[in-house]
Enzyme design. Structure first.
Site, mmCIF file in Angstrom:
data_model
loop_
_atom_site.group_PDB
_atom_site.id
_atom_site.type_symbol
_atom_site.label_atom_id
_atom_site.label_comp_id
_atom_site.label_asym_id
_atom_site.label_seq_id
_atom_site.Cartn_x
_atom_site.Cartn_y
_atom_site.Cartn_z
ATOM 1 N N SER A 138 0.878 -1.182 0.000
ATOM 2 C CA SER A 138 0.000 0.000 0.000
ATOM 3 C C SER A 138 0.906 1.220 0.000
ATOM 4 O O SER A 138 2.079 1.130 0.394
ATOM 5 C CB SER A 138 -0.848 -0.013 1.284
ATOM 6 N N TYR A 151 -1.617 -0.992 10.185
ATOM 7 C CA TYR A 151 -1.773 -1.277 8.748
ATOM 8 C C TYR A 151 -0.485 -0.895 8.004
ATOM 9 O O TYR A 151 0.012 -1.662 7.174
ATOM 10 C CB TYR A 151 -2.976 -0.515 8.195
HETATM 11 N N1 LIG Z 1 -8.587 -0.375 -1.973
HETATM 12 C C1 LIG Z 1 -7.560 0.380 -1.617
HETATM 13 O O1 LIG Z 1 -7.634 1.612 -1.608
HETATM 14 C C2 LIG Z 1 -6.255 -0.271 -1.221
HETATM 15 C C3 LIG Z 1 -5.145 0.563 -1.032
HETATM 16 C C4 LIG Z 1 -3.944 -0.017 -0.663
HETATM 17 C C5 LIG Z 1 -3.845 -1.384 -0.509
HETATM 18 N N2 LIG Z 1 -4.947 -2.164 -0.690
HETATM 19 C C6 LIG Z 1 -4.788 -3.611 -0.497
HETATM 20 O O2 LIG Z 1 -5.273 -4.306 -1.625
HETATM 21 C C7 LIG Z 1 -5.633 -5.633 -1.234
HETATM 22 C C8 LIG Z 1 -6.986 -5.981 -1.837
HETATM 23 O O3 LIG Z 1 -7.983 -5.182 -1.221
HETATM 24 P P1 LIG Z 1 -9.232 -4.591 -2.022
HETATM 25 O O4 LIG Z 1 -9.077 -3.126 -2.007
HETATM 26 O O5 LIG Z 1 -9.412 -5.295 -3.297
HETATM 27 O O6 LIG Z 1 -10.384 -4.924 -0.946
HETATM 28 P P2 LIG Z 1 -11.641 -5.886 -0.993
HETATM 29 O O7 LIG Z 1 -12.241 -5.783 0.365
HETATM 30 O O8 LIG Z 1 -12.500 -5.557 -2.162
HETATM 31 O O9 LIG Z 1 -11.023 -7.343 -1.196
HETATM 32 C C9 LIG Z 1 -10.292 -7.980 -0.194
HETATM 33 C C10 LIG Z 1 -10.705 -9.449 -0.124
HETATM 34 O O10 LIG Z 1 -9.860 -10.091 0.847
HETATM 35 C C11 LIG Z 1 -10.660 -10.987 1.585
HETATM 36 N N3 LIG Z 1 -10.033 -11.236 2.886
HETATM 37 C C12 LIG Z 1 -9.901 -10.390 3.929
HETATM 38 N N4 LIG Z 1 -9.292 -10.982 4.954
HETATM 39 C C13 LIG Z 1 -9.035 -12.254 4.560
HETATM 40 C C14 LIG Z 1 -8.414 -13.377 5.173
HETATM 41 N N5 LIG Z 1 -7.970 -13.309 6.444
HETATM 42 N N6 LIG Z 1 -8.292 -14.515 4.473
HETATM 43 C C15 LIG Z 1 -8.758 -14.606 3.194
HETATM 44 N N7 LIG Z 1 -9.362 -13.588 2.564
HETATM 45 C C16 LIG Z 1 -9.494 -12.430 3.242
HETATM 46 C C17 LIG Z 1 -12.003 -10.299 1.711
HETATM 47 O O11 LIG Z 1 -13.046 -11.233 2.014
HETATM 48 C C18 LIG Z 1 -12.161 -9.653 0.335
HETATM 49 O O12 LIG Z 1 -12.839 -10.511 -0.558
HETATM 50 C C19 LIG Z 1 -5.606 -5.643 0.304
HETATM 51 O O13 LIG Z 1 -4.412 -6.273 0.730
HETATM 52 C C20 LIG Z 1 -5.571 -4.179 0.661
HETATM 53 O O14 LIG Z 1 -4.945 -3.953 1.912
HETATM 54 C C21 LIG Z 1 -6.150 -1.647 -1.052
#
Ligand SMILES: NC(=O)c1ccc[n+]([C@@H]2O[C@H](COP(=O)([O-])OP(=O)(O)OC[C@H]3O[C@@H](n4cnc5c(N)ncnc54)[C@H](O)[C@@H]3O)[C@@H](O)[C@H]2O)c1
Length: 250
Positions: A138, A151
């Site tokens: 991130s 985080y």
């Molecule tokens: N969306 C943003 O702005 C952003 C920014 C920086 C980093 N990220 C990172 O991107 C990655 C994907 O997130 P996203 O934005 O697509 O969110 P999202 O919530 O749409 O998808 C995340 C998925 O991970 C699953 N999940 C959560 N905890 C879990 C666990 N313990 N075991 C298995 N599955 C689990 C959830 O059920 C969900 O389906 C994450 O690691 C997040 O930290 C997202």
């Protein structure tokens, strides 16, 4: 058709960035195992995407569940050619509000979950003689945000893990990290609605600090991830690519 005959193991595959990557992999001739805490949603999304995708339930913080998901993927799809470790949750708040259990959950889902996916999929890919891993950090790994210590620490840990695993992964497998900025997904939708009242206003508020004046889309993240998962990046390993509309350098 960069993913023809390729199988990608995607944690967090039922939503957001993981799902968008699976869609792109299938559009380019490959298939994916969608591994998620929400197994029902993973199976439903796998069916919606098609292309032979499967959905599997696993909590990535539990090593045995990740090992079982790797085994089930190999049994159902014949192997693994790439890994996207995208499972994660976002939680913010002042340090004083974090007890040991909450902190450990943050670290074990993000750092532990990434570690277990790499640990168990790496031997499968090495035996196949090829492969690519993409981890997800991130912008919080490289810039300071208020109330974001656990985080940010977890995400910096993932960037560090990526660099350190490079030598063990080579020569067969490359490993790179994508660090997303603010991206519209299941993770940010509730935050956008809470801050803006509706998605349009929410994006305006969240986009204000970004030089491109908007948030990223899951598809834009999938494009960067698929570069690293494919042979387009055949001489790139150990890197972290920030995909953030310019936020971290502004
Ligand atoms: N969306 C943003 O702005 C952003 C920014 C920086 C980093 N990220 C990172 O991107 C990655 C994907 O997130 P996203 O934005 O697509 O969110 P999202 O919530 O749409 O998808 C995340 C998925 O991970 C699953 N999940 C959560 N905890 C879990 C666990 N313990 N075991 C298995 N599955 C689990 C959830 O059920 C969900 O389906 C994450 O690691 C997040 O930290 C997202």
């Amino acid at each position: 058709m960069r993913f023809e005959n390729k199988v990608i193991f995607i944690t967090g595959g039922a939503s957001g960035i993981g799902r968008a990557t699976a869609e792109r992999v299938v559009a380019e001739g490959g298939t994916a195992a969608l591994v998620d805490l929400d197994g029902d949603r993973a199976r439903q999304v796998a069916e919606e995407i098609g292309g032979g995708c499967i959905g599997l339930a696993a909590n990535v913080a539990d090593e045995q569940q990740v090992a079982d998901a790797v085994r089930a993927t190999v049994a159902a799809l014949g192997g693994i050619d790439g890994v996207l470790a995208a499972a994660g949750h976002a939680e913010f708040g002042p340090t004083a509000e974090w007890d040991a259990d909450r902190l450990m959950r943050m670290l074990s889902v993000h750092v532990g979950g990434t570690f277990y996916a790499c640990k168990h999929a790496l031997p499968v890919m090495k035996q196949r003689g090829r492969g690519a891993i993409v981890t997800i950090a991130s912008t919080a790994a490289v810039m300071a945000n208020n109330n974001n210590v656990p985080y940010g620490a977890a995400k910096a840990g993932i960037a560090g893990l990526t660099r350190q695993l490079m030598f063990e992964a080579l020569p067969e497998v490359r490993i790179n990290c994508v660090a997303p900025g603010r991206t519209i997904t299941g993770m940010t939708t509730p935050l956008m609605l809470a801050r803006g009242g509706d998605m349009e206003k929410g994006e305006e508020i969240f986009g204000a600090a970004i030089p491109m004046k908007r948030m990223g889309t899951a598809d834009e993240l999938a494009a960067a991830i698929c570069f690293f998962l494919s042979d387009d990046s055949s001489f790139v390993t150990g890197q972290t690519l920030v995909v953030d509309g310019g936020e971290t350098i502004s």
